[in-house]
Write an enzyme that holds these catalytic residues in place. Structure first.
Site, short mmCIF file in Angstrom:
data_model
loop_
_atom_site.label_atom_id
_atom_site.label_comp_id
_atom_site.label_asym_id
_atom_site.label_seq_id
_atom_site.Cartn_x
_atom_site.Cartn_y
_atom_site.Cartn_z
N LYS A 29 0.83 -1.21 0.00
CA LYS A 29 0.00 0.00 0.00
C LYS A 29 0.86 1.26 0.00
O LYS A 29 0.57 2.22 -0.72
CB LYS A 29 -0.93 -0.01 1.22
CG LYS A 29 -2.03 -1.08 1.10
CD LYS A 29 -2.78 -1.31 2.40
CE LYS A 29 -3.73 -2.50 2.26
NZ LYS A 29 -4.44 -2.83 3.52
N GLN B 292 -4.56 -1.41 9.87
CA GLN B 292 -4.41 -2.70 9.21
C GLN B 292 -5.01 -3.82 10.07
O GLN B 292 -4.69 -3.94 11.25
CB GLN B 292 -2.92 -2.97 8.93
CG GLN B 292 -2.65 -4.25 8.16
CD GLN B 292 -3.20 -4.20 6.73
OE1 GLN B 292 -3.08 -3.19 6.04
NE2 GLN B 292 -3.81 -5.30 6.29
N ASP C 2 -10.91 2.90 3.93
CA ASP C 2 -11.22 1.48 3.73
C ASP C 2 -12.72 1.26 3.52
O ASP C 2 -13.14 0.21 3.04
CB ASP C 2 -10.78 0.67 4.97
CG ASP C 2 -9.43 -0.01 4.78
OD1 ASP C 2 -9.04 -0.23 3.62
OD2 ASP C 2 -8.79 -0.32 5.81
#
Ligand code: NDP
Length: 298
Positions: A54, A98, A121
């Site tokens: 990422k 995460q 997200d």
């Protein structure tokens, strides 16, 4: 029939090139580059790999990023405070914690502590709620990436029977929501299957579009699908393999050869859905920076 391959690497690169151009225009107009704040709890090697991918993608498109690494002994309150600090920092556009988190921490609580306007997200209840109302929102990256694949390959969705195997908050559920609810890109008749679904084949065999996100290698075999089905294999599973230097290889949730025989289109693993997820994260971070979903205060 042998299904045509859906090339996620290629489509993700095109999408990233678009984001790169938009970021350049945004910065050329006098704005600072978008900024993504990643939070990692513990040092799970899988998480470290994903975060590496990422942050490399951020660099590639001109988005700034930083990773805050916190010990896996951190308390829920300390983690919440760390997230709140990023919420309050107006130099931060997007926040990503995460997953998975160590067992003593609730992912629900952590996700809810993220400012929904920075939830790139698309996991915050506000954004999930807006998704189910078909309102503009941060769309969860993996399903949103799959819709980009449909668009790129002109695969029609409307009025078809879509079957989603897997009902997680991250992939299966938002995928089913988008397939069934979205006016512009969805409107499929949608079935969602999970561990308690009786006779999975009864459902998968009638799918025009089959999205599999169960994390179970070889769950779907050729005899479980009909001729011409479009198959999106989201699963990423490690299978021990001594012929590979690293000692394993990656496979999806479908028995690739037998399913491909029946399919019109199919995503490979790796190189299918995975690269799209990261590309959509870049897009969401740009949207957050520009205030495109939730306008920024003047
Ligand atoms: P979860 O484990 O959170 O969810 C799995 C879902 O599949 C659950 O809803 C579960 O049902 C269902 N399921 C499990 N076994 C079966 C079965 N035998 N029959 C029917 N349903 C079943 O996983 P995720 O959604 O996070 O991820 C799924 C897979 O996708 C994993 O392999 C993961 O690595 C991969 N992944 C890939 C991404 C990418 O970018 N390519 C991104 C995210 C994930 P129940 O709800 O009843 O437990």
């Amino acid at each position: 029939m042998s299904g045509k391959l859906i090339d996620g690497r290629k489509v993700a690169e095109l999408l990233r090139a678009e984001v790169r151009e938009d970021v350049e225009a945004w910065v050329a107009a006098g704005n600072r580059p978008p900024f993504l704040q990643v939070v990692q709890v513990g040092a799970d090697p899988g998480s470290t790999t994903y975060i590496g991918a990422k942050t490399r993608a951020c660099r590639d498109v001109g988005i700034d990023s930083a990773t805050e690494r916190l010990p896996d002994t951190i308390s829920a309150r300390e983690l919440r405070n760390a997230v709140l600090r990023h919420n309050e920092n107006d130099q931060v556009d997007g926040i990503l914690v995460q997953l998975p988190l160590p067992g003593h921490l609730s992912s629900h609580a952590v996700i809810e502590s993220i400012d929904y306007r920075k939830d790139v997200d698309g996991f915050h209840p506000m954004n999930v709620g807006r998704l189910s109302l078909d309102q503009p929102t941060f769309r969860s990256c993996t399903p949103a990436g799959i819709f980009e694949l449909f668009k790129h390959y002109s695969i029609p969705v409307k009025s078809r029977h879509a079957v989603v195997v897997g009902a997680s908050n991250i992939v299966g559920s938002p995928m089913a929501t988008m397939l069934s609810r979205e006016n512009t890109s969805g409107k499929a008749t949608t079935t969602i299957c999970h561990k308690f679904t009786k006779d999975l084949t009864q459902h998968t065999i009638s799918a025009d579009i089959l999205v599999v996100a169960a994390g179970q290698p070889n769950l779907i075999r050729g005899e479980m699908v009909k001729e011409g089905v479009v198959v999106i294999d989201v699963g990423i599973n490690r299978i021990a393999d001594d012929t590979e230097d690293r000692g394993y290889r990656l496979v999806g949730d479908c028995h690739f050869e037998s399913v491909r025989e029946k399919a019109s289109w199919i995503t490979p693993v790796p190189g299918g859905v995975g690269p799209m997820t990261v590309a959509m994260l870049m897009k969401n971070t740009l949207l957050a920076a520009k205030g495109s979903i939730y306008p920024k205060p003047e």
